[in-house]
Write a protein that holds these residues in place. Structure first.
Motif, PDB file in Angstrom:
ATOM      1  N   SER A  80      -2.066  15.130   7.325  1.00 17.18           N
ATOM      2  CA  SER A  80      -3.044  14.170   6.801  1.00 17.18           C
ATOM      3  C   SER A  80      -2.328  13.008   6.132  1.00 17.18           C
ATOM      4  CB  SER A  80      -3.982  14.844   5.790  1.00 17.18           C
ATOM      5  OG  SER A  80      -3.276  15.223   4.631  1.00 17.18           O
ATOM      6  N   ILE A  81      -3.017  11.855   6.116  1.00 20.24           N
ATOM      7  CA  ILE A  81      -2.523  10.654   5.436  1.00 20.24           C
ATOM      8  C   ILE A  81      -3.648  10.139   4.544  1.00 20.24           C
ATOM      9  CG2 ILE A  81      -1.718   8.274   5.696  1.00 20.24           C
ATOM     10  CD1 ILE A  81      -0.535   9.015   8.371  1.00 20.24           C
ATOM     11  N   THR A  82      -3.356   9.945   3.256  1.00 20.63           N
ATOM     12  CA  THR A  82      -4.358   9.474   2.305  1.00 20.63           C
ATOM     13  C   THR A  82      -3.813   8.280   1.538  1.00 20.63           C
ATOM     14  OG1 THR A  82      -5.101  11.766   2.011  1.00 20.63           O
ATOM     15  CG2 THR A  82      -5.854  10.144   0.387  1.00 20.63           C
ATOM     16  N   ARG A  83      -4.595   7.191   1.507  1.00 25.69           N
ATOM     17  CA  ARG A  83      -4.176   6.042   0.699  1.00 25.69           C
ATOM     18  C   ARG A  83      -4.300   6.412  -0.775  1.00 25.69           C
ATOM     19  NH1 ARG A  83      -7.172   2.125   2.692  1.00 25.69           N
ATOM     20  NH2 ARG A  83      -5.589   0.978   3.862  1.00 25.69           N
ATOM     21  N   ILE A  84      -3.285   6.071  -1.573  1.00 28.41           N
ATOM     22  CA  ILE A  84      -3.275   6.429  -2.996  1.00 28.41           C
ATOM     23  C   ILE A  84      -2.881   5.217  -3.837  1.00 28.41           C
ATOM     24  CG2 ILE A  84      -2.703   8.870  -2.634  1.00 28.41           C
ATOM     25  CD1 ILE A  84       0.238   8.093  -3.362  1.00 28.41           C
ATOM     26  N   ILE A  93       2.179   7.657  12.975  1.00 29.08           N
ATOM     27  CA  ILE A  93       2.749   8.875  12.380  1.00 29.08           C
ATOM     28  C   ILE A  93       1.889  10.110  12.608  1.00 29.08           C
ATOM     29  CG2 ILE A  93       3.370   9.980  10.199  1.00 29.08           C
ATOM     30  CD1 ILE A  93       4.203   7.270   9.151  1.00 29.08           C
ATOM     31  N   LEU A  94       0.590  10.000  12.250  1.00 26.57           N
ATOM     32  CA  LEU A  94      -0.266  11.188  12.240  1.00 26.57           C
ATOM     33  C   LEU A  94      -0.401  11.813  13.623  1.00 26.57           C
ATOM     34  CD1 LEU A  94      -2.075  12.996  10.511  1.00 26.57           C
ATOM     35  CD2 LEU A  94      -3.973  11.444  10.978  1.00 26.57           C
ATOM     36  N   TYR A  95      -0.498  10.969  14.650  1.00 30.89           N
ATOM     37  CA  TYR A  95      -0.714  11.490  16.002  1.00 30.89           C
ATOM     38  C   TYR A  95       0.589  11.609  16.792  1.00 30.89           C
ATOM     39  CZ  TYR A  95      -5.347  10.132  14.493  1.00 30.89           C
ATOM     40  OH  TYR A  95      -6.499   9.990  13.766  1.00 30.89           O
ATOM     41  N   ASN A  96       1.700  11.565  16.059  1.00 31.46           N
ATOM     42  CA  ASN A  96       3.012  11.744  16.674  1.00 31.46           C
ATOM     43  C   ASN A  96       3.504  13.146  16.322  1.00 31.46           C
ATOM     44  OD1 ASN A  96       5.766  11.751  17.301  1.00 31.46           O
ATOM     45  ND2 ASN A  96       5.976   9.557  16.902  1.00 31.46           N
ATOM     46  N   GLU A 102       5.229  19.065  -2.887  1.00 32.10           N
ATOM     47  CA  GLU A 102       5.189  19.449  -1.479  1.00 32.10           C
ATOM     48  C   GLU A 102       4.619  18.329  -0.616  1.00 32.10           C
ATOM     49  OE1 GLU A 102       1.041  20.836  -2.733  1.00 32.10           O
ATOM     50  OE2 GLU A 102       2.873  20.006  -3.575  1.00 32.10           O
ATOM     51  N   LYS A 103       4.382  17.152  -1.228  1.00 34.25           N
ATOM     52  CA  LYS A 103       3.856  15.988  -0.513  1.00 34.25           C
ATOM     53  C   LYS A 103       4.965  14.958  -0.291  1.00 34.25           C
ATOM     54  CE  LYS A 103      -0.459  17.521  -1.059  1.00 34.25           C
ATOM     55  NZ  LYS A 103      -1.300  18.007   0.051  1.00 34.25           N
ATOM     56  N   ILE A 104       4.663  13.973   0.557  1.00 33.35           N
ATOM     57  CA  ILE A 104       5.578  12.858   0.805  1.00 33.35           C
ATOM     58  C   ILE A 104       4.825  11.565   0.509  1.00 33.35           C
ATOM     59  CG2 ILE A 104       7.017  11.670   2.509  1.00 33.35           C
ATOM     60  CD1 ILE A 104       7.032  14.349   4.094  1.00 33.35           C
ATOM     61  N   HIS A 105       5.442  10.660  -0.241  1.00 34.03           N
ATOM     62  CA  HIS A 105       4.853   9.350  -0.505  1.00 34.03           C
ATOM     63  C   HIS A 105       5.594   8.304   0.329  1.00 34.03           C
ATOM     64  CE1 HIS A 105       2.783  10.161  -4.645  1.00 34.03           C
ATOM     65  NE2 HIS A 105       2.481  11.059  -3.735  1.00 34.03           N
ATOM     66  N   GLU A 156       0.830  -1.203   0.000  1.00 35.55           N
ATOM     67  CA  GLU A 156       0.000   0.000   0.000  1.00 35.55           C
ATOM     68  C   GLU A 156       0.870   1.262   0.000  1.00 35.55           C
ATOM     69  OE1 GLU A 156      -3.111   0.144  -0.387  1.00 35.55           O
ATOM     70  OE2 GLU A 156      -3.776  -1.897   0.016  1.00 35.55           O
ATOM     71  N   PHE A 157       0.373   2.287  -0.715  1.00 37.53           N
ATOM     72  CA  PHE A 157       1.060   3.576  -0.746  1.00 37.53           C
ATOM     73  C   PHE A 157       0.163   4.657  -0.153  1.00 37.53           C
ATOM     74  CE2 PHE A 157       3.868   1.389  -3.540  1.00 37.53           C
ATOM     75  CZ  PHE A 157       5.069   2.087  -3.482  1.00 37.53           C
ATOM     76  N   TYR A 158       0.807   5.630   0.484  1.00 37.65           N
ATOM     77  CA  TYR A 158       0.084   6.720   1.132  1.00 37.65           C
ATOM     78  C   TYR A 158       0.749   8.047   0.781  1.00 37.65           C
ATOM     79  CZ  TYR A 158      -1.767   2.891   3.953  1.00 37.65           C
ATOM     80  OH  TYR A 158      -2.361   1.719   4.359  1.00 37.65           O
ATOM     81  N   GLU A 159      -0.083   9.089   0.708  1.00 36.53           N
ATOM     82  CA  GLU A 159       0.430  10.439   0.486  1.00 36.53           C
ATOM     83  C   GLU A 159       0.241  11.245   1.758  1.00 36.53           C
ATOM     84  OE1 GLU A 159       0.285  12.823  -3.399  1.00 36.53           O
ATOM     85  OE2 GLU A 159      -1.417  13.616  -2.253  1.00 36.53           O
ATOM     86  N   LEU A 160       1.313  11.898   2.204  1.00 36.12           N
ATOM     87  CA  LEU A 160       1.299  12.652   3.451  1.00 36.12           C
ATOM     88  C   LEU A 160       1.425  14.146   3.163  1.00 36.12           C
ATOM     89  CD1 LEU A 160       2.039   9.727   4.291  1.00 36.12           C
ATOM     90  CD2 LEU A 160       3.596  10.689   5.990  1.00 36.12           C
TER      91      LEU A 160
END
Length: 641
Positions: free
Chosen positions: A616-620, A606-609, A589-592, A559-563
């Motif tokens: 934000s974290i979005t599955r892509i 990650i998100l709550y750290n 300006e995003k991180i994959h 799985e990949f996510y965009e942060l």
């Protein structure tokens, strides 16, 4: 000018002009760069970016205007300026017969570094550039990406206060680009200021401030967020089974502008257009032969800013090129057939047992890190190198036994500019026409066509060396197809070319494909790779992936996510050393990231750290850049086992 203004900025320029004879390269430019900023310069070839950079570095004196670095006048105090600046030019200078370590030692010594201070600095640079295990390798034996990292390390060797980089990531693969930005960030947190020019709009997104230049002038200068507000269009995207024809049809409408990015058409529509209906109506009125899907309205990005401010003008040549008839000889179903091709240079295996085939009339992309073996394989297919083992058939002929026949049926545009700089545009075309033994009538028709293709009508007597990059590339392309080859090889043809010229170049590539020419192209631009019919991915001489862009994206078993982050580079640096993550890469300006964790667990991790500054974290779905990095890292891990 207020003296306080100079003190507020580490680089300050006011009303700068620079002329070379009658030509004004920089016109009335004012810039102000704060300490610790990343300041970006964007513009087409010949816009004045390099001239401005070289004035900042003290290599050129301004014809008029004032320029200060850290409060020191660049003209009056050149020695002080040189001690404060680290400069990496486009044609960065390395000593190819010296080792990696010797290059750093030599440059640092010239800048006054010595003893324990030099030793500690060198070890840190080697560690952060991941070059420590190559310290004893000759610079001439390094790949392109490794040379860039060494050049950057040399520029940083003497602890400069301002790091000036002129297109440092041009012709560099996605992994090496990530490494270069990681090195840059490491020194930004120490307070170094970075001034960088780049043809990559996703890199521009990471700058604190950007100046967009055209014909020597600054057209706009602001933060990326504020520049995006300048875009006075509604922007929609869509996909189509015939993406090129869809874009051509849209561009015939005076109020619309369509650009192709990967597998998507990006459409500029008037600000009053609130939905996609005008485009659907356009397609319906054209007979309904073109269908589109996945329509959506999107926010402006830096590519859109570039098109809005620095987009197409009359000098880029006419949109509609009068196309000459192509009379290609009969061709088989497969234009290229490779079977177990291997190439050895003494004990070094540059190409390792590669097999693939390319359909006639298709566009086939070759991807891979610098030094993967792509250029060597192209030279084999062109009959310039004989394979050590295996068979290669191109345009119906064996490259080993019929290399002369192969050369007559192919066109080749090399990675290094292949025209004669001291000949005029017309003389270069005449030379290639004579090499290809064109008749007088054919020469006249195709020469006129090549000039129109390059947008150089009226410039036939210009020396080729005086042309900007986009024009040079299209002229070289015209020269390589004057004889109407069956197969066209393009080795990184758009490297360092601005976004508008890249779009024009790929429009021409598609026209060649539609005429029946088979095109094999190497590129480090993943949006260009997405426009190919099929792709191969090489690493360390081996073929590690093969398929259509879509099939390669679907083949990734993770799985990949965009942060999104309030501090992209800082978060990127921290995520690189975080466990339970796969690859971590920058994308604008995003991180994959990739991970086998469930989304909820990933958010908790990650998100709550608060250490990561992630918003934000979005599955892509993975993009081709993700595919590239995943497969290369996987192949390197397998080689280490």
């Amino acid at each position: 000018m207020e003296i306080d203004s100079v003190k507020d900025y580490i680089v300050y320029g006011e009303n700068l002009h620079k002329s070379f004879h009658a030509k004004q390269a920089v016109k009335d430019v004012s810039i102000a760069v704060k300490k610790g900023e990343i300041f970006g310069l964007i513009g087409a070839d010949g816009a004045g970016k390099t001239t401005l950079i070289q004035m900042i570095c003290g290599l050129y004196k301004p014809s008029s205007g004032l320029l200060f670095v850290d409060g020191h006048n660049v003209v009056r105090e050149p020695d002080i300026i040189k001690s404060k600046i680290g400069y990496m030019s486009q044609d960065f200078t390395l000593y190819l017969d010296m080792t990696v370590e010797e290059n750093i030692d030599f440059i640092a010594t010239l800048k006054g570094m010595k003893g324990e201070g030099l030793s500690k600095r060198k070890e840190r640079l080697l560690r952060f550039s991941r070059m420590d295990r190559f310290r004893n390798r000759r610079a001439g034996d390094l790949s392109g990406g490794m040379k860039k990292k060494l050049g950057l390390s040399c520029a940083l060797a003497h602890k400069p206060e301002v790091l000036v980089l002129d297109e440092p990531t041009t012709a560099v693969d996605p992994i090496s680009r990530g490494d270069l930005w990681r090195i840059i960030y490491e020194f930004i947190v120490q307070g170094i200021t970075v001034i960088i020019s780049t043809p990559y709009m996703d890199e521009a997104e990471r700058c604190n401030k950007i100046a967009l230049m055209q014909e020597g002038e600054v057209m706009a200068c602001d933060t990326p967020a504020n520049l995006k507000k300048i875009v006075n269009h509604n922007i929609f995207t869509c996909k189509s089974s015939n993406i090129n024809e869809a874009a051509r049809l849209i561009n015939k409408e005076p109020d619309f502008k369509a650009m192709i990015y990967g597998d998507t058409v990006r459409i500029f529509m008037p600000s009053g257009a609130s939905d996609f209906k005008p485009v659907n109506t356009l397609f319906e009125n054209n007979g309904g032969g073109i269908s589109v899907y996945d329509e959506s309205k999107v926010n402006a990005n830096m590519d859109d800013v570039y098109m809005e401010l620095l987009g197409r003008d009359e000098k880029n040549g006419p949109k509609e090129i009068k196309w000459v008839p192509f009379n290609l000889p009969p061709a088989g179903e497969k234009a290229i057939l490779l079977s177990n091709v291997t190439k050895m240079f003494e004990d070094f295996k540059a190409v390792d047992n590669v097999s693939f085939e390319v359909d006639t009339g298709s566009i086939f992309g070759m991807l891979g890190p610098n030094g993967a073996g792509k250029t060597t394989l192209i030279k084999i297919m062109c009959g310039l190198l004989a394979p050590t083992k295996g068979d290669a058939n191109v345009a119906g002929h064996d490259v080993k036994t019929e290399s002369r026949l192969v050369k007559n049926r192919i066109g080749y545009m090399s990675q290094l500019f292949s025209l004669y700089p001291d000949l005029t545009v017309g003389q270069n075309l005449d030379l290639y026409a004579s090499i290809y033994e064109l008749s007088k009538k054919e020469k006249k028709i195709r020469k006129e066509w090549a000039i129109e293709l390059a947008g150089l009508k009226g410039m036939e007597k210009y020396l080729t060396q005086d042309l900007v990059g986009g024009w040079k590339q299209k002229l070289a392309l015209g020269c390589s197809v004057m004889h109407q080859p069956l197969v066209l090889f393009l080795d990184e043809p758009t490297s360092g070319v601005d976004p508008v010229a890249r779009q024009d170049f790929w429009d021409v590539i598609y026209r060649f494909s539609e005429e029946g020419i088979t095109v094999l192209v190497t590129t480090h631009f993943m949006d260009e790779a997405d426009r190919c019919n099929r792709l191969s991915l090489m690493n360390a001489g081996k073929l590690i992936a093969l398929g259509t862009p879509e099939s390669l994206k679907k083949s990734i078993p993770i799985e990949f996510y965009e942060l999104s982050s309030s501090s992209t580079l800082e978060s990127f640096d921290k995520l690189l050393s975080t466990d339970k993550l796969g690859q971590v890469s920058l994308f604008g300006e995003k991180i994959h990231i990739s991970s086998k964790m469930e989304k909820e667990d990933l958010e908790n991790h990650i998100l709550y750290n608060n250490n990561f500054l992630i918003e934000s974290i979005t599955r892509i779905e993975p993009i081709l850049e993700d595919v590239f990095i995943y497969n290369v890292i996987k192949s390197e891990s397998e080689q280490e086992l």
